[in-house]
Motif scaffolding. Sequence first.
Motif: not given
Length: 264
Positions: A87-91, A138-144, A151-157
């Motif tokens: 779910a985090a990847y989908a976001l 599923a847990s919304p806290f874990i997803v968030y 979000r900390t992973v460089p988009e360029e990578l």
Amino acid sequence: MRWAGHAFVGVVVFLVALPFIWMAYAAFIPPQLIFTGDIFSQLAFSLENFRVLSQEGFWDGFWGRLLFSALLTGGVTLLQLLTGFLAAYALKEGAPLLPFFLLLLAIPVELLLVPLYGLLAGLRLLDTLWALVLPFAASPFIVYLLFQGMRTVPEELLEAARLDGAGHRVLLTRILLPLLRPQLIAAGVLAFAAHWNLVLYPRIVAGSKELKTVQTWITDLQRQNPADWGPLSAAALAATLPLVIVYLLYERRIVETFEEGLKG
């Protein structure tokens, strides 16, 4: 003023740890000291509270409940990490569902007990293992939490991997999964702790003896002996040890994850 900050943190840590310190202390002091109220004038060590539990047959079923609770909580934790990771990847890929997850975080779990009970009754899942697992898939806290880590992973990578022909499976398993290992460990420990401490929900949806968790097992003991604080503390200490061990094993990962989140 730096010393004031350290002093404040020390006071907060002490207040948070005080119930656990008292629980450990009460588990090993002689029962007569608890009822006399004279618990600090002399230090004493005794295993009498554990022997009382043994005489009442508490340990006969406790270890089975402890193993069942560990397997159940571990399974739910792995399921939450899997669904939360996807779910985090989908976001991160642009799914417009982040406000939905934030809204779920603001809803108290207790408000969902009645409609969830009706849903499980309609599906004929009450008093089954599925009733203890499926609502926590599923847990919304874990997803968030995992979304913040992604979000900390460089988009360029990620873009470079896509140019090399990497699809979603490769991005998830070979790039994001290794990079988010600290966040996954921290999320797993927090999810394990949250599910381990559930009392009201498992008592409502699964009342059979075979499906009792260790926490509901201890609440039964508390109802039978509401003022016997020594044995109650001993039972609670035994039930807390697995959670303490898991936290101590991954304490460094948890601290690093939240420090990175605060810096970000």
